[in-house]
Design a protein around this motif. Structure first.
Motif, PDB file in Angstrom:
ATOM      1  N   ILE A 145      15.967  -3.988  33.578  1.00 53.78           N
ATOM      2  CA  ILE A 145      16.258  -2.848  34.712  1.00 53.78           C
ATOM      3  C   ILE A 145      16.120  -1.743  33.819  1.00 53.78           C
ATOM      4  O   ILE A 145      16.514  -1.320  32.771  1.00 53.78           O
ATOM      5  N   VAL A 146      14.939  -0.941  34.553  1.00 55.35           N
ATOM      6  CA  VAL A 146      14.567   0.425  33.636  1.00 55.35           C
ATOM      7  C   VAL A 146      14.837   1.346  34.807  1.00 55.35           C
ATOM      8  O   VAL A 146      14.713   1.522  35.884  1.00 55.35           O
ATOM      9  N   SER A 147      15.407   2.544  34.062  1.00 57.89           N
ATOM     10  CA  SER A 147      15.727   3.616  34.727  1.00 57.89           C
ATOM     11  C   SER A 147      15.961   4.836  33.497  1.00 57.89           C
ATOM     12  O   SER A 147      15.465   4.757  32.637  1.00 57.89           O
ATOM     13  N   GLY A 148      16.547   6.001  34.243  1.00 61.01           N
ATOM     14  CA  GLY A 148      16.329   7.112  33.544  1.00 61.01           C
ATOM     15  C   GLY A 148      17.493   7.729  32.885  1.00 61.01           C
ATOM     16  O   GLY A 148      17.817   8.825  32.436  1.00 61.01           O
ATOM     17  N   MET A 149      18.737   6.791  32.981  1.00 63.28           N
ATOM     18  CA  MET A 149      20.154   7.435  32.229  1.00 63.28           C
ATOM     19  C   MET A 149      20.595   8.409  32.770  1.00 63.28           C
ATOM     20  O   MET A 149      21.448   9.135  32.351  1.00 63.28           O
ATOM     21  N   VAL A 171      14.507   5.549  29.975  1.00 63.66           N
ATOM     22  CA  VAL A 171      13.617   6.433  29.651  1.00 63.66           C
ATOM     23  C   VAL A 171      14.110   7.838  29.680  1.00 63.66           C
ATOM     24  O   VAL A 171      14.635   8.200  30.576  1.00 63.66           O
ATOM     25  N   LEU A 172      13.946   8.479  28.674  1.00 58.95           N
ATOM     26  CA  LEU A 172      14.749   9.726  28.299  1.00 58.95           C
ATOM     27  C   LEU A 172      13.642  10.959  28.562  1.00 58.95           C
ATOM     28  O   LEU A 172      12.617  10.825  28.308  1.00 58.95           O
ATOM     29  N   GLY A 173      14.287  12.150  29.005  1.00 57.14           N
ATOM     30  CA  GLY A 173      13.487  13.110  29.166  1.00 57.14           C
ATOM     31  C   GLY A 173      13.778  14.268  27.931  1.00 57.14           C
ATOM     32  O   GLY A 173      13.075  15.364  28.065  1.00 57.14           O
ATOM     33  N   GLY A 174      14.103  13.620  26.808  1.00 54.43           N
ATOM     34  CA  GLY A 174      14.159  14.234  25.444  1.00 54.43           C
ATOM     35  C   GLY A 174      14.042  13.368  24.341  1.00 54.43           C
ATOM     36  O   GLY A 174      13.602  12.209  24.737  1.00 54.43           O
ATOM     37  N   GLY A 175      14.240  13.708  23.206  1.00 56.57           N
ATOM     38  CA  GLY A 175      13.857  12.867  22.277  1.00 56.57           C
ATOM     39  C   GLY A 175      14.950  11.644  22.308  1.00 56.57           C
ATOM     40  O   GLY A 175      16.091  11.864  22.889  1.00 56.57           O
ATOM     41  N   ILE A 198      14.086   4.593  25.323  1.00 58.17           N
ATOM     42  CA  ILE A 198      12.635   5.175  24.717  1.00 58.17           C
ATOM     43  C   ILE A 198      12.405   6.525  25.416  1.00 58.17           C
ATOM     44  O   ILE A 198      12.847   7.205  26.358  1.00 58.17           O
ATOM     45  N   SER A 199      11.383   7.014  24.586  1.00 55.97           N
ATOM     46  CA  SER A 199      10.791   8.575  25.030  1.00 55.97           C
ATOM     47  C   SER A 199       9.600   8.665  24.388  1.00 55.97           C
ATOM     48  O   SER A 199       9.228   8.183  23.515  1.00 55.97           O
ATOM     49  N   GLU A 200       8.743   9.423  25.091  1.00 51.62           N
ATOM     50  CA  GLU A 200       7.537   9.818  24.437  1.00 51.62           C
ATOM     51  C   GLU A 200       7.482  11.243  23.763  1.00 51.62           C
ATOM     52  O   GLU A 200       6.538  11.674  23.107  1.00 51.62           O
ATOM     53  N   PHE A 201       8.711  11.908  24.062  1.00 49.06           N
ATOM     54  CA  PHE A 201       8.967  13.091  23.194  1.00 49.06           C
ATOM     55  C   PHE A 201       9.453  12.994  21.849  1.00 49.06           C
ATOM     56  O   PHE A 201      10.212  12.293  21.403  1.00 49.06           O
ATOM     57  N   PRO A 202       9.060  13.760  20.752  1.00 48.52           N
ATOM     58  CA  PRO A 202       9.196  13.693  19.471  1.00 48.52           C
ATOM     59  C   PRO A 202      10.947  13.991  19.216  1.00 48.52           C
ATOM     60  O   PRO A 202      11.728  14.334  20.165  1.00 48.52           O
ATOM     61  N   VAL A 203      11.204  13.170  18.282  1.00 50.49           N
ATOM     62  CA  VAL A 203      12.689  13.192  17.928  1.00 50.49           C
ATOM     63  C   VAL A 203      13.128  14.673  17.780  1.00 50.49           C
ATOM     64  O   VAL A 203      12.449  15.550  17.358  1.00 50.49           O
TER      65      VAL A 203
END
Length: 361
Positions: A145-149, A171-175, A198-203
Motif C-alpha cells: 500500500i503506497v500513500s503519502g503519510m 512517499v514524503l514531501g520532505g527529507g 521514501i523521498s526524492e528530496f535531500p535529507v
C-alpha cells in the motif's frame, strides 16, 4: 571523497531539478565528481538563463561537499540511483524519474505489486471506514500500500496495512528524516518496520508546499494502480490521479454519497471511466493473472544510433508523454522537437496518441 558525496552535493542544488540533473550526469558519463568539478561547462548540457546560471554557481560555491555527505550518513537513510539494479522499475519508467531516491526501511522488489491508496485529509466517517477495510484486505492479499503519510485517508491506509501484517510505502514531501505531520511520529516508525519511507528530496529538507505535487508523481509512479477513496472536485488528491493517467496506471475510485462534498471527485472519476470499487476483490483480481513487468536492458546500451540527448529523451517515453512535457525536458525549440518526433514516427521508434501524447514503441 566518494563519488556519492559529489552526487549528493549536485542533488542538493535547488536549481537542478530531476531532468536537468539527469541530463548533466549523462553528459559526464555518470561521473558526479567530474560534473561537480567543471561548473563552467554546465551551460553546454543544460538550458539555463544567465540569471539561473549565476544563481546555480553561487549555490555551488556555498555548498560544502563533505558536510552534505556527513549529513546524509548521519541520517541513517539509504539511497538508490537510476543506475542501481534495485531502483524501483516502474518508477524508472516515468517521465523525469527522480535521479536519487532516499529511503528508510525496505524497498519493494520488481515482483511486488504496489497500489497507491489516496484520499482527502478531511475524510468523513464513511471514508475512514472504507479506507480501513480496503487497505486491510488489500494488504492481506500481498499488495504493497503506497500513500503519502498525510492526515486523513493516507494515515489510515498505512496504519491498517500494517495491522493486517502487510507492507506499506510512504512517499514524503520532505527529507526522509523529517517527520510530517508530527502526530504521525509513531506511524512513521511503524512504516519503516513494515516497508519504507521514501523521498526524492535531500535529507534535512523541510516539507515545503511546492514539494507535494512532485511527491505525488512518485506515489503513482511506484504503483500499478491508483485507488481514490474520497476526494472533492478540486482536491489535491486528483493531482496524483493526473500523474497516474499520464503514466498509464489503472485508476480506481470508491463511490460515495451524492450529498457528500468529499465524494464529488471520486464520483466524477467513475463517470469518466475509473473502475468502481466496492470491495478489495474489485482491485486485486485485476492483478491475479497480470504479467509481471519485465526489466529492460540497461539504458546506455539502447538506441546506440542516436545522439546522447536524443536517446535520453526517447528513453523517457516508455509511457505516454505530452508534447509540452517533452519540450520542457529537452529545452529545444518546438519546431526542432516536432521534426524529430515526426522522423521517429517514420522510423517506427514512437507513435503519436490523441491529445499530442507520444510513446516509444
Amino acid at each position: 571523497m566518494p563519488d556519492l558525496a559529489y552526487l549528493l552535493a549536485l542533488h542538493s542544488l535547488n536549481q537542478l531539478g530531476a531532468a536537468k540533473l539527469t541530463k548533466l550526469l549523462t553528459a559526464f558519463d555518470n561521473n558526479a565528481e567530474a560534473a561537480w568539478s567543471q561548473p563552467e561547462a554546465w551551460h553546454q548540457f543544460i538550458q539555463l538563463s544567465a540569471a539561473q546560471a549565476e544563481e546555480l554557481l553561487i549555490s555551488r560555491r556555498a555548498c560544502l561537499v563533505e558536510q552534505v555527505y556527513e549529513n546524509f550518513l548521519a541520517s541513517g537513510a539509504g539511497v538508490v540511483t537510476l543506475e542501481d539494479d534495485h531502483y524501483p522499475m516502474l518508477l524508472r519508467q516515468i517521465f523525469a524519474p527522480p535521479p536519487l531516491l532516499f529511503y528508510k526501511g525496505e524497498l519493494p522488489t520488481d515482483d511486488d505489486i504496489c497500489l497507491a491508496m489516496i484520499g482527502s485529509r478531511r475524510a468523513s466517517g464513511y471514508g475512514y471506514q472504507v479506507a480501513e477495510m480496503l487497505s486491510r484486505d488489500l494488504a492481506a492479499q500481498g499488495l504493497w500500500i503506497v500513500s503519502g503519510m498525510a492526515r486523513g485517508i493516507d494515515g489510515i491506509c498505512h496504519q491498517h496495512a500494517i495491522l493486517a501484517g502487510g507492507k506499506t510505502l510512504a512517499v514524503l514531501g520532505g527529507g526522509v528524516d523529517n517527520i510530517y505531520p508530527r502526530e504521525h511520529i509513531k506511524l512513521y516508525g511503524s512504516i519503516i518496520e513494515h516497508g519504507a519511507v521514501i523521498s526524492e528530496f535531500p535529507v534535512g529538507s523541510i516539507p515545503a508546499t511546492y514539494n507535494f505535487p512532485l511527491r505525488n508523481r512518485i506515489i503513482s509512479g511506484l504503483s500499478r494502480g491508483v485507488l481514490v477513496i474520497e476526494a472533492g472536485e478540486k482536491s489535491g488528491t486528483l493531482i496524483t490521479v493526473d500523474h497516474g493517467l499520464e503514466q498509464g496506471r489503472d485508476i480506481f475510485a470508491v463511490p460515495g454519497p451524492i450529498t457528500s462534498s468529499v465524494s464529488r471527485g471520486t464520483n466524477r472519476l467513475i463517470i469518466q471511466g475509473a473502475k468502481l470499487v466496492q470491495t478489495a476483490e474489485d482491485v486485486w483480481r485485476e492483478y491475479l493473472d497480470a504479467p509481471k513487468p519485465v526489466r529492460t536492458a540497461k539504458e546506455n546500451e539502447k538506441y546506440p544510433q542516436l545522439a546522447a540527448e536524443e536517446r535520453e529523451l526517447l528513453l523517457q517515453m516508455s509511457l505516454p508523454v505530452h508534447f509540452d512535457q517533452l519540450l520542457a525536458a529537452s529545452g529545444w525549440p518546438a519546431n526542432k522537437l516536432a521534426a524529430l518526433l515526426t522522423m521517429w514516427e517514420i522510423r517506427g521508434l514512437v507513435r503519436q496518441l490523441p491529445g499530442k501524447f507520444y510513446q516509444r514503441r
